[in-house]
Structures are given as structure tokens and as C-alpha cells.
Design a protein around this motif. Structure first.
Motif, PDB file in Angstrom:
ATOM      1  N   VAL A   1      34.965  42.259  37.840  1.00 20.79           N
ATOM      2  CA  VAL A   1      35.873  41.282  37.230  1.00 20.79           C
ATOM      3  C   VAL A   1      37.272  41.890  37.315  1.00 20.79           C
TER       4      VAL A   1
ATOM      5  N   ASN B   1      29.289  38.909  31.430  1.00 17.09           N
ATOM      6  CA  ASN B   1      30.612  39.519  31.548  1.00 17.09           C
ATOM      7  C   ASN B   1      31.534  38.758  32.494  1.00 17.09           C
TER       8      ASN B   1
ATOM      9  N   ASN C   1      34.227  36.425  33.697  1.00 16.33           N
ATOM     10  CA  ASN C   1      35.437  35.921  33.031  1.00 16.33           C
ATOM     11  C   ASN C   1      36.099  34.899  33.952  1.00 16.33           C
TER      12      ASN C   1
ATOM     13  N   LYS D   1      38.764  33.368  33.611  1.00 11.99           N
ATOM     14  CA  LYS D   1      40.216  33.477  33.660  1.00 11.99           C
ATOM     15  C   LYS D   1      40.666  34.506  34.696  1.00 11.99           C
ATOM     16  N   LYS D   2      39.707  35.285  35.200  1.00 15.31           N
ATOM     17  CA  LYS D   2      39.999  36.291  36.212  1.00 15.31           C
ATOM     18  C   LYS D   2      39.159  35.991  37.463  1.00 15.31           C
TER      19      LYS D   2
ATOM     20  N   ASN E   1      36.025  37.052  40.001  1.00 12.46           N
ATOM     21  CA  ASN E   1      34.723  37.684  39.805  1.00 12.46           C
ATOM     22  C   ASN E   1      33.998  37.825  41.147  1.00 12.46           C
TER      23      ASN E   1
END
Length: 356
Positions: free
Chosen positions: A34, A54, A56, A58-59, A61
Motif C-alpha cells: 500500500v 489493510n 486502502n 485512498k492510496k 495497492n
């Protein structure tokens, strides 16, 4: 020439998942990166559900799986990504050709990774598949390998622009790493072919022709693997023109165009190598014909040398009573001397004419 034979297999329900590859002993493992331009988190320990938790959105991956035996884990990943079962079936079916599928908001890409086997003329093949969706790139490998080690290190050390870009750029890097294996394989094949061409100039043993045909099969196999890859990379261009698939940024289409150009270069190199093998094969047959002609030439010259001698012997072997030379005291030695000088004269004449 290798022929494709149809084998009637068992009917598989579309919802039934079964791994068809040869690496059935490899345990399934998962690794998650991530990342963004500021931070990187790496997860590889724990249950698969914990690793997936885990993710995310918003990020960016990158989820990597190697070992496809555990179909339950694969189903779990498929449910998490909300992808259709037929895509999971294509991931597990390793005998299918390279393909690209765009289905709703999911981009599916499968590619054959090919590497030479050390101390062997055979080629090792592994299927690697990718799913691109909603900022998540998932890669599926049949076994653990070091194809992407340098990419992981670039992410950890924040080298290059990989962490500044979205996962579509990461897909480009992974595909590029796999395509590098084609260059390695072709280079290894070319080294063997060069040695084979040199060997064909010094020997006419049948093993040379067998090796030529073996490497011709290898190059044709590489060609059959690259052609669908070329077509798949070209299809990405149509996605840019359709302006429907949004998981690939417009600025990053140029990177996939580079991969398409690489596939064209690989095919051109393979065509050149096949031509070299054809030349080696022609040289081999020419050498064999030349050797046979030399043998026939030698036998012909020897037979011509003995033709007049055989004629003389035949004449004096007819046993007629009225043959003056039979009663001459020196007839035997004179005839032997005449035959000897006749033979020497013919040898000199043939040599002067450069007939041997």
C-alpha cells in the motif's frame, strides 16, 4: 512441426475453480504493498483476510499472490475485488493463450513468462495474470520468482516515479519485467544457434540437424507466445480512443505503446533468427551433398584409372593360342611396365586437368 491435438476433457462447471498448471506443490502466499508518494506499507504476514483488510482505497495497492493451488483463497480474493468467476477460471487455466479482457470496471491481462532452462535446450513457461480495478493491482504467479524484485526495491527506496504514479503505471512496469524474460530467452537461444551454425560448418553428423530443428521449434514457440501479447497490447490503444476504461490514465497509454513496440521488435528478431536457422539447415544439407559428391568423384576417378588396366587384363585373359606376347620371354614384364606407365600418365593428366 508441433501439432495441436484436441483432447476431450471433463466438462467443468463455470463456477468450479481448478488449477491446471504443473506447480501443484507450491503453497499459496500473499503480499500487499500500500503506497503513495509519501508512505509505503508492506504486508505479508498473517491470514489472507487480515492482509486484505489493510487495503486502502485512498492510496495505491499492489496485491501479489504466488501459488495457485488454494482455490479458496483465490475465491476470497475474487469476492473481495468483486470480479466474475470466469476471470478467476482464466487465471487458473494456464494452457490458454495470452489475452486481454475489459469487463465493466475490471481489466484482466494474462501473459506467458518464458525463460530458458539452464543446461538444456528446453524453455520454461509460467503464466502470470493481472487484475486492475479501483486503485488495486492484483498479480497472480504460479510460483515464487524474482521477476519483480527490482520493482519492489524501487518502491521501498522510492526510486523512480513508481510511487508517484497510479497502479496502471505499476502494471506497465510488471509487464515490462515479464517481457524482459523474452529478451533473455531469445539471447540464450541465439548463443546456442551461433554455436550450432559454427558446428554445422565442421561436421555433418545427424545430431546437428536434430538440434537445428529443436531450436526452430523453440523460436516458433516464442513467436506463438508473443503474437497474442502484441495483439493484446495493441488493444489497449482502442481503450484510449473509446475513452471508457478509466483505470488507465491518458498520460500512461504511451508506456503501453512502448511495450507494443517491444513486442514488434521481439517478433522481428525471431524472424531473423528463424532465417539464420534456415540458412544453417541449408548449409548442413549443402555440406552433406558436397561430401557425397567428393566421395563419388573419388570413386569415379579410381574406377577410370583401372578401366584400361582391366581392359588389358581382359584381352590377355582370353587364352587364344595365336597371341605372340604369350610366348615372348619378357612379355609379362613389358606388359606390367606398360600398365604402370599408363596408370602414371592418367594420374598426371587428371591432375593437370584438376579433376581431383
Amino acid at each position: 512441426m508441433r501439432k495441436i491435438k484436441y483432447k476431450k476433457g471433463k466438462k467443468v462447471v463455470p463456477t468450479f475453480l481448478e488449477y491446471t498448471g504443473v506447480h501443484k506443490e507450491v503453497a499459496t502466499q500473499m503480499q500487499l504493498f500500500v503506497y503513495d508518494n509519501e508512505d509505503l506499507t508492506e504486508c505479508s504476514d498473517g491470514y489472507f483476510g487480515e492482509i486484505l483488510s489493510n487495503v486502502n482505497y485512498k492510496k495505491q495497492n499492489w496485491l501479489n499472490l504466488h501459488g495457485l493451488n488454494n482455490t479458496e483463497v483465490l475465491s476470497q480474493v475474487g469476492d473481495f475485488l468483486k470480479v466474475d468467476t470466469f476471470m478467476l477460471g482464466d487465471i487458473l487455466n494456464t494452457i490458454k493463450r495470452t489475452k486481454l479482457d475489459e469487463y465493466h470496471d475490471v481489466l484482466f491481462f494474462s501473459i506467458k513468462s518464458i525463460l530458458p532452462i539452464e543446461n538444456s535446450d528446453n524453455i520454461n513457461m509460467e503464466q502470470i495474470s493481472f487484475l486492475l480495478k479501483d486503485g488495486i493491482l492484483t498479480s497472480f504467479q504460479e510460483k515464487r520468482s524474482d521477476f519483480f524484485t527490482h520493482i519492489r526495491e524501487r518502491m521501498r527506496t522510492h526510486s523512480g516515479i513508481v510511487r508517484e504514479k497510479k497502479v496502471d503505471y505499476l502494471l506497465y512496469l510488471l509487464l515490462d519485467a515479464v517481457m524482459e524474460n523474452f529478451y533473455i530467452t531469445i539471447e540464450a537461444e541465439e548463443d546456442k544457434v551461433e554455436a550450432l551454425i559454427n558446428l554445422s560448418k565442421t561436421t555433418t553428423k545427424p545430431i546437428v540437424l536434430e538440434q537445428i530443428e529443436k531450436h526452430r521449434d523453440n523460436f516458433n514457440f516464442l513467436k506463438r507466445s508473443i503474437i497474442p501479447l502484441r495483439d493484446s497490447l495493441y488493444s489497449i490503444k482502442s481503450m484510449k480512443e473509446d475513452n471508457v476504461f478509466n483505470s488507465i490514465e491518458k498520460d500512461n497509454y504511451s508506456f503501453f505503446d512502448r511495450l507494443h513496440q517491444k513486442s514488434l521488435e521481439l517478433l522481428e528478431q525471431i524472424e531473423y533468427d528463424l532465417t539464420s536457422l534456415e540458412s544453417a539447415s541449408n548449409f548442413y544439407f549443402s555440406s552433406q551433398n558436397h561430401k557425397m559428391n567428393e566421395v563419388m568423384k573419388t570413386l569415379t576417378v579410381v574406377s577410370v584409372f583401372f578401366m584400361p588396366l582391366t581392359f588389358i587384363v581382359g584381352v590377355y585373359g582370353m587364352n587364344f593360342d595365336n597371341m605372340p606376347e604369350l610366348h615372348w620371354k619378357y612379355g609379362y614384364f613389358a606388359l606390367l611396365g606398360f600398365m604402370f606407365f599408363l596408370l602414371m600418365g592418367m594420374i598426371y593428366y587428371f591432375k593437370w586437368k584438376k579433376w581431383y
